[in-house]
Design a protein around this motif. Structure first.
Motif, PDB file in Angstrom:
ATOM      1  N   LEU A  21      19.033  47.112  60.833  1.00  0.00           N
ATOM      2  CA  LEU A  21      18.188  47.415  59.675  1.00  0.00           C
ATOM      3  C   LEU A  21      19.040  47.804  58.472  1.00  0.00           C
ATOM      4  CD1 LEU A  21      15.305  47.760  58.612  1.00  0.00           C
ATOM      5  CD2 LEU A  21      15.363  50.125  59.449  1.00  0.00           C
ATOM      6  N   ARG A  22      20.118  48.528  58.702  1.00  0.00           N
ATOM      7  CA  ARG A  22      21.001  48.956  57.610  1.00  0.00           C
ATOM      8  C   ARG A  22      21.633  47.751  56.922  1.00  0.00           C
ATOM      9  NH1 ARG A  22      23.106  50.894  53.708  1.00  0.00           N
ATOM     10  NH2 ARG A  22      24.345  52.805  53.562  1.00  0.00           N
ATOM     11  N   PHE A  23      22.146  46.824  57.699  1.00  0.00           N
ATOM     12  CA  PHE A  23      22.780  45.652  57.092  1.00  0.00           C
ATOM     13  C   PHE A  23      21.743  44.732  56.455  1.00  0.00           C
ATOM     14  CE2 PHE A  23      26.464  47.210  59.200  1.00  0.00           C
ATOM     15  CZ  PHE A  23      27.542  46.686  58.516  1.00  0.00           C
ATOM     16  N   ALA A  24      20.592  44.591  57.090  1.00  0.00           N
ATOM     17  CA  ALA A  24      19.529  43.777  56.494  1.00  0.00           C
ATOM     18  C   ALA A  24      19.099  44.366  55.152  1.00  0.00           C
ATOM     19  CB  ALA A  24      18.343  43.686  57.441  1.00  0.00           C
ATOM     20  N   GLY A  25      19.044  45.694  55.087  1.00  0.00           N
ATOM     21  CA  GLY A  25      18.668  46.360  53.847  1.00  0.00           C
ATOM     22  C   GLY A  25      19.682  46.173  52.732  1.00  0.00           C
ATOM     23  N   GLN A  26      20.906  45.809  53.096  1.00  0.00           N
ATOM     24  CA  GLN A  26      21.948  45.535  52.110  1.00  0.00           C
ATOM     25  C   GLN A  26      22.037  44.049  51.777  1.00  0.00           C
ATOM     26  OE1 GLN A  26      23.763  47.735  50.429  1.00  0.00           O
ATOM     27  NE2 GLN A  26      22.740  49.451  51.438  1.00  0.00           N
ATOM     28  N   LEU A 179      39.532  45.540  62.005  1.00  0.00           N
ATOM     29  CA  LEU A 179      39.079  45.919  63.331  1.00  0.00           C
ATOM     30  C   LEU A 179      38.988  47.435  63.368  1.00  0.00           C
ATOM     31  CD1 LEU A 179      38.404  45.240  66.323  1.00  0.00           C
ATOM     32  CD2 LEU A 179      40.849  45.526  66.803  1.00  0.00           C
ATOM     33  N   GLY A 180      37.817  47.945  63.747  1.00  0.00           N
ATOM     34  CA  GLY A 180      37.640  49.385  63.771  1.00  0.00           C
ATOM     35  C   GLY A 180      36.636  49.810  64.819  1.00  0.00           C
ATOM     36  N   THR A 181      36.505  51.115  64.958  1.00  0.00           N
ATOM     37  CA  THR A 181      35.533  51.665  65.888  1.00  0.00           C
ATOM     38  C   THR A 181      34.769  52.804  65.238  1.00  0.00           C
ATOM     39  OG1 THR A 181      35.221  52.741  68.044  1.00  0.00           O
ATOM     40  CG2 THR A 181      37.284  53.200  66.902  1.00  0.00           C
ATOM     41  N   VAL A 182      33.475  52.852  65.500  1.00  0.00           N
ATOM     42  CA  VAL A 182      32.655  54.012  65.148  1.00  0.00           C
ATOM     43  C   VAL A 182      32.472  54.804  66.436  1.00  0.00           C
ATOM     44  CG1 VAL A 182      30.431  54.833  64.311  1.00  0.00           C
ATOM     45  CG2 VAL A 182      31.492  52.817  63.261  1.00  0.00           C
ATOM     46  N   ALA A 198      21.196  57.872  60.734  1.00  0.00           N
ATOM     47  CA  ALA A 198      22.389  58.517  60.173  1.00  0.00           C
ATOM     48  C   ALA A 198      23.658  57.848  60.694  1.00  0.00           C
ATOM     49  CB  ALA A 198      22.383  60.003  60.516  1.00  0.00           C
ATOM     50  N   ILE A 199      23.654  57.520  61.973  1.00  0.00           N
ATOM     51  CA  ILE A 199      24.819  56.864  62.564  1.00  0.00           C
ATOM     52  C   ILE A 199      25.055  55.502  61.928  1.00  0.00           C
ATOM     53  CG2 ILE A 199      25.750  55.888  64.704  1.00  0.00           C
ATOM     54  CD1 ILE A 199      24.215  58.119  66.195  1.00  0.00           C
ATOM     55  N   SER A 200      23.981  54.796  61.597  1.00  0.00           N
ATOM     56  CA  SER A 200      24.134  53.455  61.022  1.00  0.00           C
ATOM     57  C   SER A 200      24.898  53.490  59.709  1.00  0.00           C
ATOM     58  CB  SER A 200      22.765  52.802  60.824  1.00  0.00           C
ATOM     59  OG  SER A 200      22.051  53.395  59.739  1.00  0.00           O
ATOM     60  N   ASP A 201      24.816  54.598  58.983  1.00  0.00           N
ATOM     61  CA  ASP A 201      25.562  54.709  57.732  1.00  0.00           C
ATOM     62  C   ASP A 201      27.067  54.631  57.968  1.00  0.00           C
ATOM     63  OD1 ASP A 201      23.255  54.979  56.242  1.00  0.00           O
ATOM     64  OD2 ASP A 201      23.296  57.166  56.249  1.00  0.00           O
ATOM     65  N   ALA A 202      27.517  55.125  59.143  1.00  0.00           N
ATOM     66  CA  ALA A 202      28.946  55.096  59.453  1.00  0.00           C
ATOM     67  C   ALA A 202      29.447  53.654  59.574  1.00  0.00           C
ATOM     68  CB  ALA A 202      29.219  55.864  60.738  1.00  0.00           C
ATOM     69  N   TYR A 203      28.623  52.782  60.119  1.00  0.00           N
ATOM     70  CA  TYR A 203      29.017  51.372  60.240  1.00  0.00           C
ATOM     71  C   TYR A 203      29.132  50.731  58.863  1.00  0.00           C
ATOM     72  CZ  TYR A 203      28.089  51.688  65.255  1.00  0.00           C
ATOM     73  OH  TYR A 203      28.120  52.032  66.578  1.00  0.00           O
ATOM     74  N   TRP A 204      28.177  51.023  58.001  1.00  0.00           N
ATOM     75  CA  TRP A 204      28.234  50.467  56.648  1.00  0.00           C
ATOM     76  C   TRP A 204      29.446  51.011  55.896  1.00  0.00           C
ATOM     77  CZ3 TRP A 204      26.644  46.419  54.268  1.00  0.00           C
ATOM     78  CH2 TRP A 204      26.714  46.341  52.875  1.00  0.00           C
ATOM     79  N   THR A 205      29.720  52.294  56.049  1.00  0.00           N
ATOM     80  CA  THR A 205      30.878  52.907  55.403  1.00  0.00           C
ATOM     81  C   THR A 205      32.176  52.258  55.873  1.00  0.00           C
ATOM     82  OG1 THR A 205      29.755  55.029  55.122  1.00  0.00           O
ATOM     83  CG2 THR A 205      32.161  55.058  55.088  1.00  0.00           C
ATOM     84  N   MET A 206      32.290  52.049  57.192  1.00  0.00           N
ATOM     85  CA  MET A 206      33.492  51.411  57.721  1.00  0.00           C
ATOM     86  C   MET A 206      33.659  50.000  57.171  1.00  0.00           C
ATOM     87  SD  MET A 206      35.579  53.089  59.747  1.00  0.00           S
ATOM     88  CE  MET A 206      36.321  51.931  60.916  1.00  0.00           C
ATOM     89  N   HIS A 207      32.570  49.286  57.043  1.00  0.00           N
ATOM     90  CA  HIS A 207      32.635  47.903  56.545  1.00  0.00           C
ATOM     91  C   HIS A 207      33.032  47.847  55.079  1.00  0.00           C
ATOM     92  CE1 HIS A 207      31.733  43.801  55.620  1.00  0.00           C
ATOM     93  NE2 HIS A 207      30.605  44.077  54.981  1.00  0.00           N
ATOM     94  N   THR A 208      32.588  48.798  54.282  1.00  0.00           N
ATOM     95  CA  THR A 208      32.745  48.697  52.831  1.00  0.00           C
ATOM     96  C   THR A 208      33.912  49.501  52.273  1.00  0.00           C
ATOM     97  OG1 THR A 208      31.142  50.501  52.524  1.00  0.00           O
ATOM     98  CG2 THR A 208      30.296  48.232  52.465  1.00  0.00           C
ATOM     99  N   ARG A 209      34.487  50.391  53.044  1.00  0.00           N
ATOM    100  CA  ARG A 209      35.558  51.223  52.489  1.00  0.00           C
ATOM    101  C   ARG A 209      36.800  50.384  52.202  1.00  0.00           C
ATOM    102  NH1 ARG A 209      36.477  56.075  56.243  1.00  0.00           N
ATOM    103  NH2 ARG A 209      38.070  56.523  54.683  1.00  0.00           N
ATOM    104  N   ALA A 210      37.532  50.791  51.185  1.00  0.00           N
ATOM    105  CA  ALA A 210      38.671  49.997  50.726  1.00  0.00           C
ATOM    106  C   ALA A 210      39.938  50.268  51.528  1.00  0.00           C
ATOM    107  CB  ALA A 210      38.930  50.280  49.249  1.00  0.00           C
ATOM    108  N   ASP A 211      40.053  51.461  52.110  1.00  0.00           N
ATOM    109  CA  ASP A 211      41.283  51.777  52.829  1.00  0.00           C
ATOM    110  C   ASP A 211      41.227  51.242  54.252  1.00  0.00           C
ATOM    111  OD1 ASP A 211      39.337  53.479  53.687  1.00  0.00           O
ATOM    112  OD2 ASP A 211      40.470  55.322  53.454  1.00  0.00           O
ATOM    113  N   ALA A 212      42.338  51.343  54.958  1.00  0.00           N
ATOM    114  CA  ALA A 212      42.473  50.700  56.272  1.00  0.00           C
ATOM    115  C   ALA A 212      42.252  51.677  57.425  1.00  0.00           C
ATOM    116  CB  ALA A 212      43.841  50.056  56.379  1.00  0.00           C
ATOM    117  N   VAL A 213      41.264  52.547  57.299  1.00  0.00           N
ATOM    118  CA  VAL A 213      40.945  53.484  58.377  1.00  0.00           C
ATOM    119  C   VAL A 213      40.436  52.707  59.585  1.00  0.00           C
ATOM    120  CG1 VAL A 213      39.390  55.348  59.077  1.00  0.00           C
ATOM    121  CG2 VAL A 213      40.502  55.408  56.840  1.00  0.00           C
ATOM    122  N   VAL A 214      40.946  53.071  60.768  1.00  0.00           N
ATOM    123  CA  VAL A 214      40.622  52.341  61.991  1.00  0.00           C
ATOM    124  C   VAL A 214      39.420  52.950  62.710  1.00  0.00           C
ATOM    125  CG1 VAL A 214      41.500  51.741  64.301  1.00  0.00           C
ATOM    126  CG2 VAL A 214      42.985  51.528  62.309  1.00  0.00           C
TER     127      VAL A 214
END
Length: 221
Positions: A21-26, A179-182, A198-214
Motif C-alpha cells: 500500500l505504501r509503494f502504491a500510494g507513491q 541491497l539492504g535490510t529492514v 509505521a514499519i512500511s515507512d522504513a521500507y520507503w525511507t530505505m528505498h529513497t535515501r541518498a546515502d548507502a545505509v545497508v
C-alpha cells in the motif's frame, strides 16, 4: 509514462500488505506474490478500488523453481522492476532437536535462499536499466540471537539474512543496486509501536535515501 514497478514477495495482511500500500500510494505499480491466492486477492481488492495498479501472483516462495517462474512472468508482463522486496518467513516454535532437517531447509528457502533466487532472476533487468532497490525483511533476533530459543530456525534464518546483506551490499552497489535490510526489532501488531503502517515507512525511507545505509533497524521509535 510507465509507472515504476515494485515486486513484493511474501505479502500477508501485516507488513507485506502495508508495504504494498505504501509503494502504491507513491505511484508505483505493485506486483504481489504469496502462496495464498485468496488472501492475495482480498488484500489487492481495496487497493485496486482506490485506483492503484496491483497484480497478484500466487507462488510457493520456498520452491526455487516457482520463484524463478513467477519472477519471469512478472518481468514478461510488466517489465523491469525498480524495487524488489522479500518479506517471506515462518514463525515456527519447534525445538532445534525436534525439527526435521527437510523442514529446516524449507524454512531457509522461504526466508533467505528463495530471496537469492528472486534476486538473481530480477537483478539483471534492474541493473540493465536505472538500477534499483532490493530489500529483505530482517528480524531483531539477528541482533540478539540469544533470545531466539523459542524459534531457533527463524533466528538462524534472520541471522544468515543479515550477514548476507552486509557481505553482499558492496558488490550490488557496483552494479547500481541498493541491497539492504529492514530489521524489525519487535513484534508486529496493529495499534502498537510496531504497527505495519509505521514499519512500511522504513521500507520507503530505505528505498529513497541518498546515502548507502545497508540496514534500517525499526525499533518502534
Amino acid at each position: 509514462m510507465t509507472l515504476p514497478l515494485a515486486i513484493i514477495a511474501g505479502v500477508g495482511p501485516g507488513v507485506g500488505a502495508a508495504v504494498a500500500l505504501r509503494f502504491a500510494g507513491q505511484g508505483y505499480r505493485v506486483a504481489m506474490i504469496a502462496r495464498d491466492s485468496v488472501r492475495l486477492t482480498a488484500i489487492a481488492a481495496p487497493m485496486i478500488a482506490g485506483g492503484a495498479t496491483v497484480t497478484t501472483h500466487p507462488a510457493d516462495l520456498s520452491d526455487h523453481g516457482a520463484v524463478r517462474s513467477v519472477i519471469a512472468t512478472i518481468l514478461a508482463e510488466h517489465g523491469r522492476p525498480s524495487v524488489l522486496i522479500w518479506n517471506a518467513a515462518l514463525w515456527d516454535e519447534t525445538a532445534a532437536l525436534d525439527i526435521k532437517v527437510d523442514e529446516f531447509d524449507r524454512q531457509l528457502r522461504l526466508g533467505l535462499t528463495g530471496a537469492v533466487t528472486a534476486i538473481q532472476a530480477a537483478a539483471p533487468a534492474m541493473a540493465a536499466g536505472d538500477g534499483g532497490t532490493i530489500l529483505l525483511t530482517g528480524g531483531g533476533l539477528a541482533l540478539a540471537p540469544q533470545y531466539g530459543a523459542a524459534v531457533p530456525v527463524l533466528t538462524a534464518v534472520k541471522s544468515a539474512l543479515r550477514g548476507f546483506v552486509y557481505a553482499s551490499a558492496p558488490s550490488f552497489a557496483a552494479r547500481n543496486l541498493r541491497l539492504g535490510t529492514v530489521t524489525i526489532a519487535g513484534q508486529v501488531a496493529s495499534g502498537t509501536a510496531f504497527d505495519p503502517e509505521a514499519i512500511s515507512d522504513a521500507y520507503w525511507t530505505m528505498h529513497t535515501r541518498a546515502d548507502a545505509v545497508v540496514e534500517h533497524v525499526f525499533d518502534g521509535r
